[in-house]
Design an enzyme around this catalytic site. Structure first.
Site: not given
Length: 252
Positions: A80, A108
């Site tokens: 992310e 992420d």
């Protein structure tokens, strides 16, 4: 809301959020709630990774900043916050190296200890509802899901919370602080309710015209995880004076 975000979050997180919205053609001046949500999600991802390493024996350990060890490996790979091309490059590299199943959507984080991708969620609603939405979207048992709320609740795949209790408590405290600061500025209701958000947007735009020249205080603290992203988008001089610690919104 935009002023609050710039006051409450570290400039590096704000810059990453701005780039993310620009990449998807979104206007942060209009979608201020999304701007706040992206900043919050970024910070939680970085806090999730902070201080967690793997030693030579393959064990997960916590090392506070200031106690460096060159032999330690970061437990989490941060995906992310990267642009999509770089993010997919990292994912492909991880899959080729570890044999992990390639996810359909960008996750992420990657956990090198548990050998799994992680999807982090931050919700303003009930955690179980948001968890189910994430699970239905991802449709993969290989990606681990961990949801946090602004009320201190959390939910994770098979009740496996990955992190120790203290690390998770740090994240929950930060989210609760953000909620309190929003509430004190009359922003929380609009952050939760889309209808209220439209009303607040009109109010914010009018206020910005009146207060365009007002100075803004900015938090100068940062998460150590942000330094991992540093070479991609900023020089080291801008981060040299930033202390790695848990962020707190400045008071007006």
């Amino acid at each position: 809301m935009e002023d609050f975000v710039r006051q409450c979050f570290n400039p590096m997180i704000v810059e990453l959020a701005e780039k993310a919205m620009k990449e998807y053609g979104e206007d942060l001046k209009v979608e201020t709630n999304k701007f706040a949500a992206i900043c919050t999600h970024l910070e939680v991802c970085f806090m999730y990774s902070d201080f967690h390493f793997i030693n030579e024996q393959g064990e997960s350990i916590i090392v506070e900043l200031g106690d460096p060890n060159a032999l330690l490996k970061h437990r989490f790979e941060i995906i992310e916050g990267r642009d999509r091309t770089m993010a997919w490059t990292i994912v492909n590299s991880i899959c080729n190296t570890t044999g992990a199943e390639k996810p359909k959507f960008l996750p992420d984080l990657y956990d090198y200890k548990e050998n799994r991708f992680i999807e982090i969620g931050v919700t303003r609603r009930e955690v179980h509802i948001y968890y189910l939405e994430k699970a239905n979207k991802i449709k993969s048992e290989k990606t681990h899901i961990h949801i946090f709320s602004f009320t201190g609740e959390e939910m994770a795949t098979k009740a496996d919370y990955t992190l120790d209790e203290e690390s998770r408590a740090r994240i929950k405290t930060r989210l609760f602080t953000i909620r309190q600061e929003m509430a004190s500025r009359g922003l929380w209701d609009s952050f939760v309710s889309p209808r209220e958000a439209k009303r607040q947007l009109k109010k914010d735009l009018k206020s910005q015209e009146q207060c365009a020249s007002s100075p803004t205080k900015v938090s100068r603290r940062t998460s150590p995880a942000l330094k991992i992203l540093e070479p991609m988008w900023m020089d080291s001089n801008r981060t040299a004076t930033l202390r790695a610690s848990f962020l707190k919104c400045p008071k007006k």
